[in-house]
Design a protein around this motif. Structure first.
Motif, PDB file in Angstrom:
ATOM      1  N   ILE A   1       0.936  -1.176  -0.103  1.00 10.77           N
ATOM      2  CA  ILE A   1      -0.061   0.173  -0.067  1.00 10.77           C
ATOM      3  C   ILE A   1       0.803   1.195  -0.040  1.00 10.77           C
ATOM      4  N   ALA A   2       1.935   1.136   0.808  1.00  7.99           N
ATOM      5  CA  ALA A   2       2.822   2.269   0.939  1.00  7.99           C
ATOM      6  C   ALA A   2       3.546   2.794  -0.423  1.00  7.99           C
ATOM      7  N   ARG A   3       4.043   1.454  -0.932  1.00  5.65           N
ATOM      8  CA  ARG A   3       4.441   1.909  -2.449  1.00  5.65           C
ATOM      9  C   ARG A   3       3.722   2.265  -3.357  1.00  5.65           C
ATOM     10  N   SER A   4       2.235   1.944  -3.301  1.00  4.88           N
ATOM     11  CA  SER A   4       1.603   2.213  -4.427  1.00  4.88           C
ATOM     12  C   SER A   4       0.853   3.516  -4.386  1.00  4.88           C
ATOM     13  N   LEU A   5       1.009   4.214  -2.882  1.00  3.01           N
ATOM     14  CA  LEU A   5       0.318   5.708  -2.938  1.00  3.01           C
ATOM     15  C   LEU A   5       1.242   6.867  -3.526  1.00  3.01           C
ATOM     16  N   GLU A   6       0.987   6.741  -4.916  1.00  2.97           N
ATOM     17  CA  GLU A   6       1.888   7.692  -5.675  1.00  2.97           C
ATOM     18  C   GLU A   6       0.879   8.158  -6.867  1.00  2.97           C
ATOM     19  N   ASP A   7       0.847   9.443  -7.090  1.00  4.76           N
ATOM     20  CA  ASP A   7      -0.045  10.074  -8.117  1.00  4.76           C
ATOM     21  C   ASP A   7       1.006  10.629  -9.379  1.00  4.76           C
ATOM     22  N   THR A   8       0.694   9.843 -10.333  1.00  2.00           N
ATOM     23  CA  THR A   8       1.720  10.396 -11.446  1.00  2.00           C
ATOM     24  C   THR A   8       0.967  11.329 -12.357  1.00  2.00           C
ATOM     25  N   ILE A   9      -0.123  11.717 -12.016  1.00  2.00           N
ATOM     26  CA  ILE A   9      -0.827  12.579 -13.186  1.00  2.00           C
ATOM     27  C   ILE A   9      -1.683  13.773 -12.469  1.00  2.00           C
ATOM     28  N   ALA A  10      -2.384  13.521 -11.416  1.00  2.00           N
ATOM     29  CA  ALA A  10      -3.056  14.780 -11.090  1.00  2.00           C
ATOM     30  C   ALA A  10      -2.113  15.851 -10.006  1.00  2.00           C
ATOM     31  N   GLU A  11      -1.673  15.013  -9.029  1.00  2.00           N
ATOM     32  CA  GLU A  11      -0.890  15.708  -8.257  1.00  2.00           C
ATOM     33  C   GLU A  11       0.218  16.496  -8.775  1.00  2.00           C
ATOM     34  N   PRO A  12       0.934  16.053  -9.587  1.00  2.00           N
ATOM     35  CA  PRO A  12       2.307  17.181 -10.081  1.00  2.00           C
ATOM     36  C   PRO A  12       1.714  18.182 -10.916  1.00  2.00           C
ATOM     37  N   ARG A  13       0.389  18.104 -11.217  1.00  2.00           N
ATOM     38  CA  ARG A  13       0.007  19.242 -12.268  1.00  2.00           C
ATOM     39  C   ARG A  13      -0.691  20.199 -11.150  1.00  2.00           C
TER      40      ARG A  13
ATOM     41  N   PRO B   1       1.011  25.587  -1.518  1.00  3.39           N
ATOM     42  CA  PRO B   1       2.288  25.911  -1.256  1.00  3.39           C
ATOM     43  C   PRO B   1       2.884  24.814  -0.123  1.00  3.39           C
ATOM     44  N   GLY B   2       4.143  24.444  -0.459  1.00  2.00           N
ATOM     45  CA  GLY B   2       4.713  23.648   0.617  1.00  2.00           C
ATOM     46  C   GLY B   2       4.253  22.153   0.525  1.00  2.00           C
ATOM     47  N   LEU B   3       3.578  21.786  -0.660  1.00  3.44           N
ATOM     48  CA  LEU B   3       3.016  20.510  -0.866  1.00  3.44           C
ATOM     49  C   LEU B   3       4.221  19.374  -0.496  1.00  3.44           C
ATOM     50  N   ALA B   4       5.446  19.649  -0.925  1.00  3.47           N
ATOM     51  CA  ALA B   4       6.390  18.486  -1.140  1.00  3.47           C
ATOM     52  C   ALA B   4       7.101  18.477   0.345  1.00  3.47           C
ATOM     53  N   THR B   5       7.076  19.428   1.244  1.00  2.00           N
ATOM     54  CA  THR B   5       7.516  19.375   2.519  1.00  2.00           C
ATOM     55  C   THR B   5       6.296  18.803   3.600  1.00  2.00           C
ATOM     56  N   ILE B   6       4.953  19.007   3.267  1.00  2.00           N
ATOM     57  CA  ILE B   6       4.068  18.636   4.081  1.00  2.00           C
ATOM     58  C   ILE B   6       3.829  16.839   3.851  1.00  2.00           C
ATOM     59  N   LYS B   7       4.297  16.472   2.465  1.00  2.00           N
ATOM     60  CA  LYS B   7       4.266  15.240   2.193  1.00  2.00           C
ATOM     61  C   LYS B   7       5.586  14.451   3.227  1.00  2.00           C
ATOM     62  N   LYS B   8       6.647  15.096   2.952  1.00  2.00           N
ATOM     63  CA  LYS B   8       7.896  14.769   3.665  1.00  2.00           C
ATOM     64  C   LYS B   8       7.402  14.436   5.411  1.00  2.00           C
ATOM     65  N   ALA B   9       6.840  15.678   5.762  1.00  2.00           N
ATOM     66  CA  ALA B   9       6.510  15.677   7.212  1.00  2.00           C
ATOM     67  C   ALA B   9       5.673  14.422   7.546  1.00  2.00           C
ATOM     68  N   ALA B  10       4.751  13.871   6.659  1.00  2.00           N
ATOM     69  CA  ALA B  10       3.677  12.661   6.765  1.00  2.00           C
ATOM     70  C   ALA B  10       4.621  11.593   6.973  1.00  2.00           C
ATOM     71  N   ALA B  11       5.535  11.311   5.809  1.00  2.00           N
ATOM     72  CA  ALA B  11       6.347  10.127   5.662  1.00  2.00           C
ATOM     73  C   ALA B  11       7.330  10.055   6.715  1.00  2.00           C
ATOM     74  N   ASP B  12       7.786  11.094   7.163  1.00  6.21           N
ATOM     75  CA  ASP B  12       8.647  11.209   8.499  1.00  6.21           C
ATOM     76  C   ASP B  12       8.109  10.731   9.611  1.00  6.21           C
ATOM     77  N   ALA B  13       6.734  11.023   9.900  1.00  5.81           N
ATOM     78  CA  ALA B  13       6.180  10.635  11.068  1.00  5.81           C
ATOM     79  C   ALA B  13       5.509   9.116  11.005  1.00  5.81           C
ATOM     80  N   GLY B  14       5.619   8.419   9.658  1.00  2.86           N
ATOM     81  CA  GLY B  14       5.270   7.000   9.855  1.00  2.86           C
ATOM     82  C   GLY B  14       4.038   6.967   8.737  1.00  2.86           C
ATOM     83  N   ALA B  15       3.766   7.955   8.064  1.00  5.20           N
ATOM     84  CA  ALA B  15       2.379   7.580   7.106  1.00  5.20           C
ATOM     85  C   ALA B  15       2.848   6.662   6.170  1.00  5.20           C
ATOM     86  N   LEU B  16       1.771   5.930   5.685  1.00 15.14           N
ATOM     87  CA  LEU B  16       2.101   4.942   4.405  1.00 15.14           C
ATOM     88  C   LEU B  16       2.351   5.763   3.093  1.00 15.14           C
TER      89      LEU B  16
END
Ligand code: HSE
Length: 310
Positions: free
Chosen positions: A222-234, A240-255
């Motif tokens: 599930i963790a490896r699959s939670l990636e959006d190559t279509i809508a999210e990049p566009r 603002p800060g989407l990449a840092t918010i995603k990193k904060a979630a991952a660092d705290a243990g999100a899938l």
């Protein structure tokens, strides 16, 4: 002897779920929208909308709940009309499926008022007419989970073919709504009409793997699959800060973490509620640092319950 008034609740939903643009969604326990329906001599009118600061159309033909209610009355051949009162529990343009929740609550309330006991796919088709008005597109990835509950895949919205997916024990959602608004129609306009083949291949590989991960409670997959190559990049420039918010979630243990629907809300999926609370705190801090203002944070199981009469 029928009832005089029916109130229905429809929950907030997270749609897309990273790799399932326009086809995947799940329901939260709360918040949600409520619609009360009472009989009227004919047609659909909106008596009141509470909680929108006067911003949503009061004219039934321009309101998602009004259009959905009208579609159901027409489908049923019902000559009586209804008056609706809408209570918005969901913030507007938040990415939490607010227009879908209003449309779903409206059809569930009207269906119960007239005693029709319509099949869920009939209610879905009628609610979809309301959602189409709100979002400018007839996707059902918010409508379907708000109506059915749980985690769903919409194979086709029309005719409705909704696949209910299993939810692994413990799987918990975090949703953070930043102090921003994004209109779905504008966020869709950023997407264009074509997708590079490599991005499409990666998206459908992730989507298939996520569905398998849900079936087998394989959290690593599930963790490896939670990636959006279509809508999210566009859409990333809208948050603002989407990449840092995603990193904060991952660092705290999100899938995984991505935009909820067309944003600006972000969701994360977590293996259990304890991790989810930690992720919620980390994401909320990151959202406040990147965007400022007030953020609303929700931690919820994937709710098995969809819309219901109260
Ligand atoms: N799948 C939709 C989108 C959800 O991302 O545009 C928002 O309505």
């Amino acid at each position: 002897m029928g009832v005089d008034a029916v109130t229905a609740f429809a929950p907030a939903t997270v749609s897309n779920v990273a790799c399932g643009f326009d086809v995947l969604g799940f329901a939260l326990d709360s918040p949600g929208d409520e619609v009360t329906a009472v009989f009227a001599p004919a047609g659909v009118t909106i008596d009141d909308i509470i909680g929108d600061d006067g911003r949503l159309p009061r004219e039934a033909g321009r309101n998602t709940a009004g259009v959905a209610a009208q579609a159901l009355l027409a489908h049923l051949g019902e000559r009586r009309g209804v008056r609706l009162t809408i209570r918005k529990g969901l913030p507007l343009a938040s990415g939490l499926g607010g227009s879908a929740a209003s449309a779903v609550a409206a059809v569930v309330a009207v269906d119960a008022l007239v005693g029709a006991k319509s099949a869920l796919d009939v209610l879905l088709a009628c609610a979809l007419k309301g959602e189409h008005l709100g979002a400018g597109s007839a996707h059902a990835d918010n409508i379907a989970p708000s109506l059915y509950g749980g985690f769903v895949l919409v194979r086709t919205p029309n005719p409705p073919d909704v696949v209910r997916l299993p939810v692994p024990n413990g799987l918990t959602a975090v949703v953070v709504h930043p102090d921003l608004e994004i209109e779905t129609a504008k966020a869709r306009a950023l997407l264009g009409d074509t997708v590079p083949l490599g991005d499409a291949i990666r998206q459908w590989a992730n989507l298939g793997a996520l569905v398998d991960g849900l079936h087998r409670s394989d959290f690593a997959l599930i963790a490896r699959s939670l990636e959006d190559t279509i809508a999210e990049p566009r859409r990333a420039p809208l948050v603002p800060g989407l990449a840092t918010i995603k990193k904060a979630a991952a660092d705290a243990g999100a899938l995984g973490c991505s935009l909820s629907g067309s944003g600006p809300s972000l969701f994360a999926l977590c293996q259990d509620a304890t991790i989810a609370r930690r992720v919620a705190a980390a994401m909320t801090d990151a959202v406040k640092a990147a965007i400022g203002g007030e953020a609303q944070t929700y931690v919820s199981a994937i709710s098995p319950r969809g819309a219901r009469v109260l």
